[in-house]
Design an enzyme around this catalytic site. Sequence first.
Site, PDB file in Angstrom:
ATOM      1  CG  ASN A 134      28.685  -0.709  -0.638  1.00 53.21           C
ATOM      2  OD1 ASN A 134      27.649  -1.212  -1.045  1.00 53.21           O
ATOM      3  ND2 ASN A 134      29.799  -1.145  -1.038  1.00 53.21           N
ATOM      4  CB  THR A 184      -6.685   8.354  -8.663  1.00 47.77           C
ATOM      5  OG1 THR A 184      -5.543   9.218  -9.155  1.00 47.77           O
ATOM      6  CG2 THR A 184      -5.902   7.001  -8.435  1.00 47.77           C
ATOM      7  CE  LYS A 186      -7.851   8.642  -5.118  1.00 54.06           C
ATOM      8  NZ  LYS A 186      -6.687   8.029  -4.461  1.00 54.06           N
ATOM      9  CE  LYS A 188      -4.913   4.931  -1.158  1.00 50.16           C
ATOM     10  NZ  LYS A 188      -3.640   5.642  -1.653  1.00 50.16           N
ATOM     11  CE  LYS A 212      -2.546   6.848 -11.716  1.00 50.32           C
ATOM     12  NZ  LYS A 212      -2.283   6.692 -10.358  1.00 50.32           N
ATOM     13  CG  ASP A 214      -4.895   5.307  -6.148  1.00 56.71           C
ATOM     14  OD1 ASP A 214      -3.707   5.480  -6.205  1.00 56.71           O
ATOM     15  OD2 ASP A 214      -5.615   5.595  -5.465  1.00 56.71           O
ATOM     16  CD  GLU A 215      -1.251   4.819  -4.281  1.00 57.68           C
ATOM     17  OE1 GLU A 215      -1.776   5.164  -5.306  1.00 57.68           O
ATOM     18  OE2 GLU A 215      -1.445   4.654  -3.298  1.00 57.68           O
ATOM     19  CG  HIS A 304       1.413   6.101  -8.945  1.00 51.07           C
ATOM     20  ND1 HIS A 304       2.098   6.204  -7.731  1.00 51.07           N
ATOM     21  CD2 HIS A 304       0.049   6.483  -8.583  1.00 51.07           C
ATOM     22  CE1 HIS A 304       1.135   6.848  -6.853  1.00 51.07           C
ATOM     23  NE2 HIS A 304      -0.004   7.075  -7.288  1.00 51.07           N
ATOM     24  NE  ARG A 305       5.391  12.020  -7.095  1.00 51.21           N
ATOM     25  CZ  ARG A 305       5.716  13.234  -6.726  1.00 51.21           C
ATOM     26  NH1 ARG A 305       7.029  13.684  -6.827  1.00 51.21           N
ATOM     27  NH2 ARG A 305       4.988  14.159  -6.401  1.00 51.21           N
ATOM     28  CG  HIS A 337       1.950  10.437 -10.390  1.00 52.07           C
ATOM     29  ND1 HIS A 337       0.990  10.652  -9.399  1.00 52.07           N
ATOM     30  CD2 HIS A 337       1.739   9.440 -11.279  1.00 52.07           C
ATOM     31  CE1 HIS A 337      -0.282   9.708 -10.020  1.00 52.07           C
ATOM     32  NE2 HIS A 337       0.293   9.170 -11.037  1.00 52.07           N
ATOM     33  CE  LYS A 344      -3.825  12.918  -1.875  1.00 55.08           C
ATOM     34  NZ  LYS A 344      -4.904  11.807  -1.821  1.00 55.08           N
ATOM     35  CB  SER A 389      -1.906  13.060  -9.297  1.00 52.26           C
ATOM     36  OG  SER A 389      -2.794  12.016  -8.632  1.00 52.26           O
TER      37      SER A 389
HETATM   38  O1  LIG Z   1      -4.251   8.697  -5.226  1.00 54.56           O
HETATM   39  C1  LIG Z   1      -3.823   9.551  -5.678  1.00 54.56           C
HETATM   40  C2  LIG Z   1      -4.579  11.057  -5.826  1.00 54.56           C
HETATM   41  O2  LIG Z   1      -5.724  10.754  -5.462  1.00 54.56           O
HETATM   42  P1  LIG Z   1      -6.842  12.421  -5.267  1.00 54.56           P
HETATM   43  O3  LIG Z   1      -6.966  12.928  -6.616  1.00 54.56           O
HETATM   44  O4  LIG Z   1      -7.997  12.032  -4.633  1.00 54.56           O
HETATM   45  O5  LIG Z   1      -6.001  12.943  -4.112  1.00 54.56           O
HETATM   46  C3  LIG Z   1      -2.366   9.639  -6.154  1.00 54.56           C
HETATM   47  O6  LIG Z   1      -1.777   8.168  -5.829  1.00 54.56           O
HETATM   48  C4  LIG Z   1      -1.462  10.571  -5.732  1.00 54.56           C
HETATM   49  O7  LIG Z   1      -1.696  11.627  -6.709  1.00 54.56           O
HETATM   50  C5  LIG Z   1       0.011  10.256  -5.707  1.00 54.56           C
HETATM   51  O8  LIG Z   1       0.678  11.303  -5.334  1.00 54.56           O
HETATM   52  P2  LIG Z   1       1.897  11.805  -6.555  1.00 54.56           P
HETATM   53  O9  LIG Z   1       1.039  12.447  -7.836  1.00 54.56           O
HETATM   54  O10 LIG Z   1       2.452  13.300  -5.519  1.00 54.56           O
HETATM   55  O11 LIG Z   1       2.840  11.035  -6.503  1.00 54.56           O
HETATM   56 MG   LIG Z   2      -2.962   6.917  -4.994  1.00 56.28          MG
END
Ligand SMILES: O=C(COP(=O)(O)O)[C@H](O)[C@H](O)COP(=O)(O)O
Ligand SMILES: [Mg+2]
Length: 495
Positions: A134, A184, A186, A188, A212, A214-215, A304-305, A337, A344, A389
């Site tokens: 709360n 990751t 791609k 995605k 891996k 992707d999320e 994965h966060r 992560h 980026k 990542s």
């Molecule tokens: O898809 C990717 C990276 O792809 P790429 O390598 O093509 O940029 C991940 O989901 C991010 O890293 C998550 O971010 P974080 O790791 O900061 O949680």
């Molecule tokens: Mg991703």
Amino acid sequence: MSAATSQRVTGNTNARYKSGVIPYKKMGYWQPDYVPKDSDVIALFRITPQENVDPEEAAAAVAGESSTATWTVVWTDRLTACELYRAKAYRVDRVPNTGPGTKTEAQYFAYIAYDLDLFEPGSIANLTASIIGNVFGFKAVKALRLEDMRIPVAYLKTFQGPATGIVVERERLDKFGRPLLGATTKPKLGLSGRNYGRVVYEALKGGLDFVKDDENINSQPFMHWRDRFLYCMEAVNKASAATGEVKGHYLNVTAGTMEDMYERADFAKELGTGIIMIDLVVGYTAIQSMAKWARRNDVILHLHRAGNSTYSRQKNHGMNFRVICKWMRMAGVDHIHAGTVVGKLEGDPLMIKGFYDTLRESHTRQSLEHGLFFEQDWASLNRVMPVASGGIHAGQMHQLIHYLGEDVVLQFGGGTIGHPMGIQAGATANRVALEAMIMARNEGRDYLREGPEILQAAARHCSPLKAALDTWGDITFNYESTDTADFVPTATASA
Ligand SMILES: O=C(COP(=O)(O)O)[C@H](O)[C@H](O)COP(=O)(O)O
Ligand SMILES: [Mg+2]
């Protein structure tokens, strides 16, 4: 007579329990003389009080609302060991560079101690329902951020901790002395199972240890989860046979229900995977359940966060990612992560060091410049492998090793799959760059300064690395970080 019973008998005077509204400070939630016990949970909040709210009263209100209080006096307190159960705000400091004379309105660090009896053993859900419950909507504070926590050893011992841990993960992979490499897949979303499996095979065959999901890849119309699992495991097995190395693919078992997650995890195990993955958005209880599943089944658990930046990125409200690191180490994930510094996505170098130390050290000292407000003994809970990542490429290898060290997974998604000569070449470029840099480090060279030359020298014998450097060598993401240190080290401050 127990401490709890004696509190009840000697409880406070009638004036304190007269019906009505009194300040939280008067209700006993501000105790500047309180010395936290070794067994207390301590939370550090950044408070931006509403105008005309005294910071100590705001801190007391946060202590009250995150433990036993409500807005008015209730006589039923006296049926409990209320003096023990009240959280105690015991220290308030103005945050550096806030308040009069600065561009930012006044913020305060409030230290609050909670008795261990307030929390159910082994439950992140219960801990967080108090600490970030709360209280974050409370009107007397304009903004509130949970910056750090000190978790007592007694409470840590009620948690499983990482299912596998760094040491055993390396033993299972038979890979030592260097960061692990991943990617990751791609794009995605949208690939069919067969094409997806081809990406995985190429990347593993070219030299990566892991690929891996992707999320956001779960079970969509273009590729149902069983297809993905079957093709990915075929790719893992073929690449392992072709290279003679242990390889893996984090199969994302995230799903809409716990039953579905267990079904997916069981199938992954049946296919022989060494690692599975979940997203932070599944929630704390689901994460703890999957960590128990992972330990029972000898499978590494990657987290994965996804979602964390919704509440961790802005400095004045939400919670710092370092607290998520602590909770996830307790909850029992093996990977998380935790940022790249150079890629980026958000990542100030000092903050990221604090996250990595929290995940990898068995004991961390107080280090304000890294955002670590408390000494923390990790009570022999396994160590978590951080994962770097997001927008990284082979040309940054020297910086990645310098900032992130050796126990880390470096994950190049676009930086493998986007390679002009193909996915396998992209993977080879990353593996050669990594091995050249580790060799330079082991030879005692100043690899951070000489990094670009070390890479160019290796590229003379490796055309995939040359192509990677030609394509991405100059790509950087130089934006100002949002989540930065409040206490800058003296050397940097005067630089
Ligand atoms: O898809 C990717 C990276 O792809 P790429 O390598 O093509 O940029 C991940 O989901 C991010 O890293 C998550 O971010 P974080 O790791 O900061 O949680
Ligand atoms: Mg991703």
